[in-house]
Design a protein around this motif. Structure first.
Motif, PDB file in Angstrom:
ATOM      1  N   HIS A  16     -22.058  16.287 -13.172  1.00  0.00           N
ATOM      2  CA  HIS A  16     -21.313  16.125 -12.040  1.00  0.00           C
ATOM      3  C   HIS A  16     -20.244  15.186 -12.191  1.00  0.00           C
ATOM      4  O   HIS A  16     -19.956  14.019 -12.100  1.00  0.00           O
ATOM      5  CB  HIS A  16     -22.440  15.153 -11.064  1.00  0.00           C
ATOM      6  CG  HIS A  16     -23.626  15.755 -10.712  1.00  0.00           C
ATOM      7  ND1 HIS A  16     -23.986  16.641  -9.836  1.00  0.00           N
ATOM      8  CD2 HIS A  16     -24.817  15.448 -11.574  1.00  0.00           C
ATOM      9  CE1 HIS A  16     -25.299  16.839 -10.026  1.00  0.00           C
ATOM     10  NE2 HIS A  16     -25.858  16.075 -11.066  1.00  0.00           N
ATOM     11  N   PRO A  17     -19.036  15.882 -12.537  1.00  0.00           N
ATOM     12  CA  PRO A  17     -17.740  15.371 -12.856  1.00  0.00           C
ATOM     13  C   PRO A  17     -17.161  14.733 -11.624  1.00  0.00           C
ATOM     14  O   PRO A  17     -17.504  15.293 -10.508  1.00  0.00           O
ATOM     15  CB  PRO A  17     -16.938  16.518 -13.443  1.00  0.00           C
ATOM     16  CG  PRO A  17     -17.837  17.572 -13.742  1.00  0.00           C
ATOM     17  CD  PRO A  17     -18.991  17.342 -12.946  1.00  0.00           C
ATOM     18  N   ILE A  18     -16.684  13.525 -11.635  1.00  0.00           N
ATOM     19  CA  ILE A  18     -16.308  12.688 -10.393  1.00  0.00           C
ATOM     20  C   ILE A  18     -14.690  12.970 -10.319  1.00  0.00           C
ATOM     21  O   ILE A  18     -14.003  12.688 -11.167  1.00  0.00           O
ATOM     22  CB  ILE A  18     -16.489  11.245 -10.626  1.00  0.00           C
ATOM     23  CG1 ILE A  18     -18.060  11.024 -10.713  1.00  0.00           C
ATOM     24  CG2 ILE A  18     -15.913  10.595  -9.339  1.00  0.00           C
ATOM     25  CD1 ILE A  18     -18.111   9.574 -11.331  1.00  0.00           C
ATOM     26  N   THR A  19     -14.392  13.511  -9.098  1.00  0.00           N
ATOM     27  CA  THR A  19     -12.780  13.594  -9.049  1.00  0.00           C
ATOM     28  C   THR A  19     -12.458  12.692  -7.862  1.00  0.00           C
ATOM     29  O   THR A  19     -11.092  12.622  -8.050  1.00  0.00           O
ATOM     30  CB  THR A  19     -12.738  15.147  -8.292  1.00  0.00           C
ATOM     31  OG1 THR A  19     -13.283  15.191  -7.042  1.00  0.00           O
ATOM     32  CG2 THR A  19     -13.268  16.112  -9.438  1.00  0.00           C
ATOM     33  N   ARG A  20     -12.961  11.986  -7.210  1.00  0.00           N
ATOM     34  CA  ARG A  20     -12.666  11.047  -6.249  1.00  0.00           C
ATOM     35  C   ARG A  20     -13.524  10.023  -5.758  1.00  0.00           C
ATOM     36  O   ARG A  20     -14.611  10.170  -6.126  1.00  0.00           O
ATOM     37  CB  ARG A  20     -11.965  11.684  -4.856  1.00  0.00           C
ATOM     38  CG  ARG A  20     -12.930  12.615  -4.324  1.00  0.00           C
ATOM     39  CD  ARG A  20     -12.597  13.330  -3.140  1.00  0.00           C
ATOM     40  NE  ARG A  20     -13.712  14.246  -2.520  1.00  0.00           N
ATOM     41  CZ  ARG A  20     -14.066  15.280  -2.418  1.00  0.00           C
ATOM     42  NH1 ARG A  20     -13.337  15.819  -3.637  1.00  0.00           N
ATOM     43  NH2 ARG A  20     -14.829  15.740  -1.917  1.00  0.00           N
ATOM     44  N   ASP A  21     -13.220   8.919  -5.068  1.00  0.00           N
ATOM     45  CA  ASP A  21     -14.286   8.205  -4.676  1.00  0.00           C
ATOM     46  C   ASP A  21     -15.203   8.513  -3.526  1.00  0.00           C
ATOM     47  O   ASP A  21     -14.730   9.615  -2.988  1.00  0.00           O
ATOM     48  CB  ASP A  21     -13.514   6.870  -3.955  1.00  0.00           C
ATOM     49  CG  ASP A  21     -12.451   6.134  -4.823  1.00  0.00           C
ATOM     50  OD1 ASP A  21     -12.377   6.433  -5.813  1.00  0.00           O
ATOM     51  OD2 ASP A  21     -12.053   4.896  -4.231  1.00  0.00           O
ATOM     52  N   GLY A  22     -16.228   8.088  -3.572  1.00  0.00           N
ATOM     53  CA  GLY A  22     -17.353   8.598  -2.640  1.00  0.00           C
ATOM     54  C   GLY A  22     -18.861   8.696  -3.379  1.00  0.00           C
ATOM     55  O   GLY A  22     -19.001   8.352  -4.380  1.00  0.00           O
TER      56      GLY A  22
END
Length: 304
Positions: free
Chosen positions: A118-124
């Protein structure tokens, strides 16, 4: 043994020492396990700590400097060797996807684990379940980095005196908790009449970063804050240059954010006496301060 505890697998920063392995932290949370930043040697540290590969449900990497990720190959290989059957979820900054692939396939092995990336691209929010939510928040380091925050939803605490006064007893108590109200005599008793809000617990994990808004967002109201304190304040200029925190800054964050238990870690090898970190943080934070040591087991504080 606490159902909610931090198992410390390593506490060094760039260079390990005779007494401190590279990073590695397992958060046990009601049967769920989150493994943060497994540095080199984590697989062996797990053995020393009595942590099984089956204890890991989420693998959370803050960034791709080696002291935070070079243990990934051994951990994944161990999962495959032990035939972990449940899916394991890997979270990491999307900008480092190529590094994760190199780590995941660093050598030949029997790849039998279901590892969902699950690559993270932004806050959340990055994970959700009965435990609540896990959020990622961007930090400010020399490369892209994220911190993590686990938030349990608020619940309700039953008030025995009010239950007795309003005549709610036996199976009706469970029904009231499930349905929100129950008939008693000629009226309905509402859950809000016989209970009070029980604040959900909060856990925050902050690694390599300078002071920034994200640090305070992660730490706000945390029951336990695990935070890097690479430097002492005497070397604040080095901390700023390399985008790290000092023990004094970590203490300030804890004080400003209402943290209950402050866990300091990620110590530079230049300091031989860990007591200085506690002393420096305690000058600005009056709560519980723990200077983490390898193989410590630190319970999450009881509910407020």
């Amino acid at each position: 043994m606490s159902n909610r505890e931090l198992v410390v697998l390593g506490t060094a920063s760039q260079a390990p020492t005779r007494t401190r392995n590279h990073n590695g932290y397992l958060l046990r949370w009601d049967g769920m396990g989150l493994l943060f930043d497994p540095g080199e040697g984590t697989q062996r540290q797990m053995t020393f700590a009595g942590v099984s590969a089956n204890d890991v449900d989420h693998l959370c990497i803050t960034h791709f400097h080696g002291d935070h990720c070079l243990g990934v190959p051994g951990v994944i290989h161990r999962m495959s060797t032990d035939r972990v059957r449940a899916a394991v979820h890997a979270h990491y900054p999307a900008s480092g996807a190529k590094f994760f692939q190199h780590l995941r396939y660093a050598s030949a092995y029997d790849d039998s684990v279901q590892l969902d990336e699950h690559p993270i691209t932004r806050d959340g929010t990055i994970a959700r379940g009965r435990f609540g939510t896990v959020r990622a928040v961007r930090l400010e380091h020399r490369i892209e980095a994220f911190g993590y925050r686990l938030e349990e939803p608020d619940g309700r605490r039953m008030l025995p005196e009010e239950l007795s006064r309003l005549g709610v007893r036996g199976p009706d108590i469970g029904r009231l908790q499930r349905e929100g109200s129950v008939p008693v005599g000629d009226r309905r008793v509402e859950l809000s009449e016989v209970s009070e809000v029980r604040a959900g617990q909060r856990f925050a994990f902050v690694m390599d970063t300078r002071l920034c808004d994200g640090v305070f967002e992660l730490a706000a109201g945390a029951d336990m804050l695990v935070i890097e304190s690479t430097f002492l304040q005497q070397d604040a200029d080095l901390a700023e240059r390399y985008r790290h925190l000092t023990a004094a800054q970590a203490g300030r964050v804890a004080a400003d954010c209402g943290v209950r238990c402050l866990v300091l870690t990620h110590f530079s090898q230049r300091y031989p006496d860990p007591r200085r970190f506690r002393e420096e943080a305690a000058e600005v934070f009056g709560g519980q301060v723990v200077v983490a040591a390898d193989l410590d087991r630190i319970p999450v504080p009881p509910r407020r």
